[in-house]
Motif scaffolding. Structure first.
Motif, mmCIF file in Angstrom:
data_model
loop_
_atom_site.group_PDB
_atom_site.id
_atom_site.type_symbol
_atom_site.label_atom_id
_atom_site.label_comp_id
_atom_site.label_asym_id
_atom_site.label_seq_id
_atom_site.Cartn_x
_atom_site.Cartn_y
_atom_site.Cartn_z
ATOM 1 N N LEU A 18 0.854 -1.175 0.000
ATOM 2 C CA LEU A 18 0.000 0.000 0.000
ATOM 3 C C LEU A 18 0.892 1.228 0.000
ATOM 4 O O LEU A 18 2.011 1.186 0.518
ATOM 5 C CB LEU A 18 -0.894 0.053 1.230
ATOM 6 N N ARG A 19 0.376 2.324 -0.556
ATOM 7 C CA ARG A 19 1.075 3.599 -0.433
ATOM 8 C C ARG A 19 0.138 4.595 0.230
ATOM 9 O O ARG A 19 -0.936 4.898 -0.293
ATOM 10 C CB ARG A 19 1.533 4.130 -1.788
ATOM 11 N N LEU A 20 0.578 5.086 1.352
ATOM 12 C CA LEU A 20 -0.177 6.105 2.066
ATOM 13 C C LEU A 20 0.309 7.487 1.641
ATOM 14 O O LEU A 20 1.479 7.673 1.317
ATOM 15 C CB LEU A 20 -0.011 5.954 3.570
ATOM 16 N N SER A 21 -0.623 8.421 1.663
ATOM 17 C CA SER A 21 -0.300 9.821 1.389
ATOM 18 C C SER A 21 -0.772 10.686 2.550
ATOM 19 O O SER A 21 -1.773 10.365 3.195
ATOM 20 C CB SER A 21 -0.987 10.301 0.107
ATOM 21 N N CYS A 22 -0.065 11.754 2.783
ATOM 22 C CA CYS A 22 -0.484 12.759 3.756
ATOM 23 C C CYS A 22 -0.320 14.118 3.096
ATOM 24 O O CYS A 22 0.800 14.550 2.828
ATOM 25 C CB CYS A 22 0.340 12.673 5.026
ATOM 26 N N SER A 23 -1.444 14.754 2.828
ATOM 27 C CA SER A 23 -1.429 16.069 2.191
ATOM 28 C C SER A 23 -1.625 17.149 3.237
ATOM 29 O O SER A 23 -2.531 17.059 4.073
ATOM 30 C CB SER A 23 -2.539 16.151 1.138
ATOM 31 N N ALA A 24 -0.790 18.162 3.179
ATOM 32 C CA ALA A 24 -0.822 19.232 4.166
ATOM 33 C C ALA A 24 -1.273 20.544 3.540
ATOM 34 O O ALA A 24 -0.970 20.825 2.373
ATOM 35 C CB ALA A 24 0.558 19.417 4.789
ATOM 36 N N THR A 70 9.115 2.742 3.017
ATOM 37 C CA THR A 70 9.941 3.834 2.522
ATOM 38 C C THR A 70 9.158 5.133 2.588
ATOM 39 O O THR A 70 8.037 5.218 2.074
ATOM 40 C CB THR A 70 10.380 3.593 1.070
ATOM 41 N N ILE A 71 9.754 6.136 3.212
ATOM 42 C CA ILE A 71 9.138 7.463 3.287
ATOM 43 C C ILE A 71 9.677 8.326 2.152
ATOM 44 O O ILE A 71 10.853 8.219 1.779
ATOM 45 C CB ILE A 71 9.404 8.122 4.656
ATOM 46 N N SER A 72 8.822 9.137 1.588
ATOM 47 C CA SER A 72 9.251 10.103 0.570
ATOM 48 C C SER A 72 8.363 11.339 0.687
ATOM 49 O O SER A 72 7.326 11.296 1.360
ATOM 50 C CB SER A 72 9.166 9.512 -0.846
ATOM 51 N N ARG A 73 8.775 12.417 0.066
ATOM 52 C CA ARG A 73 7.965 13.625 0.120
ATOM 53 C C ARG A 73 8.111 14.407 -1.169
ATOM 54 O O ARG A 73 9.155 14.346 -1.837
ATOM 55 C CB ARG A 73 8.308 14.502 1.319
ATOM 56 N N ASP A 74 7.061 15.120 -1.509
ATOM 57 C CA ASP A 74 7.046 15.978 -2.684
ATOM 58 C C ASP A 74 6.639 17.362 -2.197
ATOM 59 O O ASP A 74 5.446 17.611 -1.969
ATOM 60 C CB ASP A 74 6.068 15.429 -3.722
ATOM 61 N N ASP A 75 7.610 18.232 -2.024
ATOM 62 C CA ASP A 75 7.314 19.555 -1.489
ATOM 63 C C ASP A 75 6.452 20.376 -2.438
ATOM 64 O O ASP A 75 5.704 21.249 -2.006
ATOM 65 C CB ASP A 75 8.608 20.295 -1.163
ATOM 66 N N ALA A 76 6.535 20.097 -3.729
ATOM 67 C CA ALA A 76 5.710 20.831 -4.696
ATOM 68 C C ALA A 76 4.232 20.505 -4.521
ATOM 69 O O ALA A 76 3.358 21.320 -4.850
ATOM 70 C CB ALA A 76 6.157 20.515 -6.111
#
Length: 120
Positions: A18-24, A70-76
């Motif tokens: 699964l891939r979880l997302s967290c949008s801020a 694995t954690i990753s982030r997309d600042d854009a």
């Protein structure tokens, strides 16, 4: 108003992914570390993953997920992700993201969580 919204949870068989997302929203995303925690029924909240430094070059993981998550982030996109592979029934929990300013230990904001259930 700051909001952290997790998504991507669900029911998956053991061994699946699964891939979880967290949008801020409502905060300067690049100024915050966005970490993942989880809490299973009847258990204490458990650290899952974080980036140690703001350049995203070093991540740390809880012992029970090391090598599988694995954690990753997309600042854009103001979004942090948690890729979860080789899932086990013991990974079943509510997964939360939390925001802290870089270099500060205290978490300022928490999301509402997303349920992950792994069937055997």
């Amino acid at each position: 108003q700051v909001q952290l919204v997790e998504s991507g949870g669900g029911l998956v068989q053991a061994g699946g992914s699964l891939r979880l997302s967290c949008s801020a929203s409502g905060l300067t995303f690049s100024s915050y570390g966005m970490d993942w925690f989880r809490q299973a029924p009847g258990k204490e909240r458990e650290f899952v993953a974080r980036f140690t430094f703001s350049n995203g070059g070093m991540a740390s993981y809880g012992e029970s997920v090391q090598g599988r998550f694995t954690i990753s982030r997309d600042d854009a996109k103001n979004t942090v992700y948690l890729q979860m592979n080789s899932l086990k029934p013991e990974d079943t929990a509510i997964y939360y993201c939390a925001a802290r300013k870089w270099g500060v230990a205290r978490y300022e904001y928490w999301g509402q969580g997303t349920q992950v259930t792994v069937s055997s």
